[in-house]
Design a protein around this motif. Structure first.
Motif, mmCIF file in Angstrom:
data_model
loop_
_atom_site.group_PDB
_atom_site.id
_atom_site.type_symbol
_atom_site.label_atom_id
_atom_site.label_comp_id
_atom_site.label_asym_id
_atom_site.label_seq_id
_atom_site.Cartn_x
_atom_site.Cartn_y
_atom_site.Cartn_z
ATOM 1 N N ASN A 37 7.260 -1.162 17.038
ATOM 2 C CA ASN A 37 7.197 -0.600 15.696
ATOM 3 C C ASN A 37 8.155 -1.309 14.740
ATOM 4 O O ASN A 37 7.996 -1.226 13.533
ATOM 5 C CB ASN A 37 7.523 0.892 15.739
ATOM 6 C CG ASN A 37 6.427 1.701 16.412
ATOM 7 O OD1 ASN A 37 5.275 1.282 16.415
ATOM 8 N ND2 ASN A 37 6.786 2.838 16.980
ATOM 9 N N GLN A 38 9.163 -1.992 15.288
ATOM 10 C CA GLN A 38 10.129 -2.676 14.432
ATOM 11 C C GLN A 38 9.674 -4.081 14.077
ATOM 12 O O GLN A 38 10.252 -4.707 13.211
ATOM 13 C CB GLN A 38 11.483 -2.738 15.146
ATOM 14 C CG GLN A 38 12.148 -1.374 15.291
ATOM 15 C CD GLN A 38 13.382 -1.437 16.161
ATOM 16 O OE1 GLN A 38 13.470 -2.258 17.072
ATOM 17 N NE2 GLN A 38 14.346 -0.581 15.885
ATOM 18 N N ARG A 39 8.663 -4.594 14.774
ATOM 19 C CA ARG A 39 8.206 -5.942 14.489
ATOM 20 C C ARG A 39 7.435 -5.964 13.170
ATOM 21 O O ARG A 39 6.772 -4.995 12.809
ATOM 22 C CB ARG A 39 7.292 -6.419 15.629
ATOM 23 C CG ARG A 39 8.055 -6.625 16.934
ATOM 24 C CD ARG A 39 7.120 -6.879 18.086
ATOM 25 N NE ARG A 39 7.852 -6.942 19.343
ATOM 26 C CZ ARG A 39 7.278 -6.851 20.536
ATOM 27 N NH1 ARG A 39 5.976 -6.696 20.635
ATOM 28 N NH2 ARG A 39 8.005 -6.911 21.627
ATOM 29 N N PRO A 40 7.517 -7.062 12.450
ATOM 30 C CA PRO A 40 6.795 -7.148 11.179
ATOM 31 C C PRO A 40 5.300 -6.936 11.377
ATOM 32 O O PRO A 40 4.698 -7.495 12.296
ATOM 33 C CB PRO A 40 7.093 -8.582 10.713
ATOM 34 C CG PRO A 40 8.339 -8.969 11.423
ATOM 35 C CD PRO A 40 8.304 -8.263 12.744
ATOM 36 N N GLN A 41 4.722 -6.099 10.543
ATOM 37 C CA GLN A 41 3.300 -5.799 10.639
ATOM 38 C C GLN A 41 2.521 -6.727 9.715
ATOM 39 O O GLN A 41 2.903 -6.947 8.563
ATOM 40 C CB GLN A 41 3.041 -4.342 10.262
ATOM 41 C CG GLN A 41 3.709 -3.346 11.201
ATOM 42 C CD GLN A 41 3.164 -3.424 12.610
ATOM 43 O OE1 GLN A 41 1.958 -3.345 12.836
ATOM 44 N NE2 GLN A 41 4.054 -3.584 13.572
ATOM 45 N N LEU A 42 1.413 -7.257 10.214
ATOM 46 C CA LEU A 42 0.561 -8.114 9.403
ATOM 47 C C LEU A 42 -0.367 -7.273 8.544
ATOM 48 O O LEU A 42 -0.706 -6.146 8.883
ATOM 49 C CB LEU A 42 -0.264 -9.043 10.296
ATOM 50 C CG LEU A 42 0.506 -10.016 11.195
ATOM 51 C CD1 LEU A 42 -0.470 -10.853 12.010
ATOM 52 C CD2 LEU A 42 1.404 -10.914 10.369
ATOM 53 N N GLY A 43 -0.785 -7.862 7.444
ATOM 54 C CA GLY A 43 -1.773 -7.205 6.593
ATOM 55 C C GLY A 43 -1.168 -6.686 5.302
ATOM 56 O O GLY A 43 -0.041 -7.005 4.935
ATOM 57 N N GLY A 44 -1.945 -5.883 4.615
ATOM 58 C CA GLY A 44 -1.499 -5.303 3.352
ATOM 59 C C GLY A 44 -2.484 -5.549 2.221
ATOM 60 O O GLY A 44 -3.370 -6.399 2.311
ATOM 61 N N ASN A 45 -2.313 -4.793 1.165
ATOM 62 C CA ASN A 45 -3.209 -4.908 0.014
ATOM 63 C C ASN A 45 -2.949 -6.203 -0.748
ATOM 64 O O ASN A 45 -1.864 -6.783 -0.678
ATOM 65 C CB ASN A 45 -3.012 -3.714 -0.909
ATOM 66 C CG ASN A 45 -4.089 -3.619 -1.980
ATOM 67 O OD1 ASN A 45 -5.245 -3.939 -1.736
ATOM 68 N ND2 ASN A 45 -3.704 -3.207 -3.168
ATOM 69 N N PHE A 46 -3.950 -6.671 -1.459
ATOM 70 C CA PHE A 46 -3.826 -7.866 -2.292
ATOM 71 C C PHE A 46 -4.898 -7.816 -3.368
ATOM 72 O O PHE A 46 -5.846 -7.030 -3.278
ATOM 73 C CB PHE A 46 -3.987 -9.142 -1.454
ATOM 74 C CG PHE A 46 -5.292 -9.219 -0.705
ATOM 75 C CD1 PHE A 46 -6.455 -9.671 -1.330
ATOM 76 C CD2 PHE A 46 -5.368 -8.843 0.624
ATOM 77 C CE1 PHE A 46 -7.665 -9.733 -0.649
ATOM 78 C CE2 PHE A 46 -6.566 -8.906 1.323
ATOM 79 C CZ PHE A 46 -7.715 -9.353 0.683
ATOM 80 N N THR A 47 -4.724 -8.634 -4.371
ATOM 81 C CA THR A 47 -5.722 -8.769 -5.435
ATOM 82 C C THR A 47 -5.943 -10.242 -5.721
ATOM 83 O O THR A 47 -4.992 -10.978 -5.974
ATOM 84 C CB THR A 47 -5.270 -8.061 -6.730
ATOM 85 O OG1 THR A 47 -5.045 -6.669 -6.462
ATOM 86 C CG2 THR A 47 -6.335 -8.206 -7.812
ATOM 87 N N LEU A 48 -7.200 -10.674 -5.657
ATOM 88 C CA LEU A 48 -7.586 -12.042 -5.982
ATOM 89 C C LEU A 48 -8.804 -12.004 -6.887
ATOM 90 O O LEU A 48 -9.286 -10.931 -7.252
ATOM 91 C CB LEU A 48 -7.859 -12.839 -4.696
ATOM 92 C CG LEU A 48 -6.638 -13.111 -3.799
ATOM 93 C CD1 LEU A 48 -7.059 -13.697 -2.458
ATOM 94 C CD2 LEU A 48 -5.649 -14.048 -4.494
ATOM 95 N N SER A 49 -9.322 -13.175 -7.239
ATOM 96 C CA SER A 49 -10.412 -13.252 -8.214
ATOM 97 C C SER A 49 -11.737 -13.574 -7.543
ATOM 98 O O SER A 49 -11.827 -14.451 -6.690
ATOM 99 C CB SER A 49 -10.100 -14.329 -9.260
ATOM 100 O OG SER A 49 -8.916 -14.014 -9.960
ATOM 101 N N SER A 50 -12.771 -12.867 -7.973
ATOM 102 C CA SER A 50 -14.146 -13.156 -7.568
ATOM 103 C C SER A 50 -14.926 -13.599 -8.796
ATOM 104 O O SER A 50 -14.403 -13.607 -9.919
ATOM 105 C CB SER A 50 -14.797 -11.915 -6.954
ATOM 106 O OG SER A 50 -15.145 -10.988 -7.971
ATOM 107 N N VAL A 51 -16.189 -13.930 -8.597
ATOM 108 C CA VAL A 51 -17.020 -14.338 -9.719
ATOM 109 C C VAL A 51 -17.201 -13.194 -10.722
ATOM 110 O O VAL A 51 -17.483 -13.418 -11.902
ATOM 111 C CB VAL A 51 -18.385 -14.856 -9.208
ATOM 112 C CG1 VAL A 51 -19.225 -13.711 -8.653
ATOM 113 C CG2 VAL A 51 -19.135 -15.611 -10.295
ATOM 114 N N ASN A 52 -17.005 -11.957 -10.248
ATOM 115 C CA ASN A 52 -17.164 -10.783 -11.108
ATOM 116 C C ASN A 52 -15.837 -10.181 -11.554
ATOM 117 O O ASN A 52 -15.814 -9.074 -12.086
ATOM 118 C CB ASN A 52 -17.998 -9.718 -10.385
ATOM 119 C CG ASN A 52 -19.422 -10.181 -10.141
ATOM 120 O OD1 ASN A 52 -20.065 -10.735 -11.028
ATOM 121 N ND2 ASN A 52 -19.917 -9.971 -8.930
#
Length: 201
Positions: A37-52
């Motif tokens: 539980n102390q190890r860094p967890q991968l993942g998380g929210n992000f925002t990038l651009s799509s054609v829309n």
């Protein structure tokens, strides 16, 4: 006799104290070691651009997500992985497919426009969304998911450069948590089974 008994009592007490101190030292050592539980967890929210326009991972809360990093000029790894994703999705029922959103994130923002990514992504699956952004926007996402990429100069090619990159398939649960990593060349049946299990989480 009393003196001998007192000596045994002192010896027993010394052993008890020694065991107590040893147990406490072992406890302190275990507490100092990193747990899962102390190890860094991968993942998380992000925002990038799509054609829309802008797209965030959190936009798909309630849906599961299958995601890959790559680029549209990739000669082998990306076509293989994306074709496997498309084929695996095709093995699911329509109701299951409606609960899964495939994403393809470009690590070549200099060449991959949203329009190009849209066309490329939909070739492998009709609802796959191609995402990109500036290097400053893409790099934190790649790092958050434990990926990597780097440009490799190709001076004798019209392409100018290729991009070495990680080639995992990321399965993300309905609440946005990274659930599983698969290889890009995983068997279609294996990937389809993993997607079905993902929908049950």
């Amino acid at each position: 006799m009393l003196t001998k008994l007192n000596s045994l009592e002192r010896l027993a007490l010394a052993l008890f104290v020694s065991l107590l101190l040893l147990s406490y030292a072992l406890y302190l050592y275990q507490q100092s070691q990193p747990t899962q539980n102390q190890r860094p967890q991968l993942g998380g929210n992000f925002t990038l651009s799509s054609v829309n326009g802008p797209v965030s991972l959190s936009d798909f809360n309630g849906q599961a997500v299958v995601m890959m990093f790559g680029y549209a000029s990739c000669p082998d790894v990306c076509p293989t992985g994306l074709a496997n994703v498309g084929a695996a999705l095709g093995r699911l029922t329509q109701a299951q497919q409606a609960q899964l959103q495939p994403l393809f994130i470009s690590v070549d923002p200099d060449r991959d426009t949203p329009e190009r990514l849209d066309q490329y992504s939909r070739y492998f699956y009709p609802t796959m969304i191609g995402l990109t952004g500036s290097k400053a926007e893409v790099d934190p996402v790649v790092a958050a998911y434990g990926g990597f990429y780097q440009k490799v100069p190709m001076p004798d090619s019209q392409m100018g450069y290729s991009v070495d990159h990680s080639s995992r398939i990321y399965l993300i649960s309905r609440n946005g948590q990274l659930s599983q990593l698969l290889f890009h060349n995983s068997a279609v049946t294996e990937l389809a089974t993993a997607l079905e299990k993902l929908l049950q989480e």
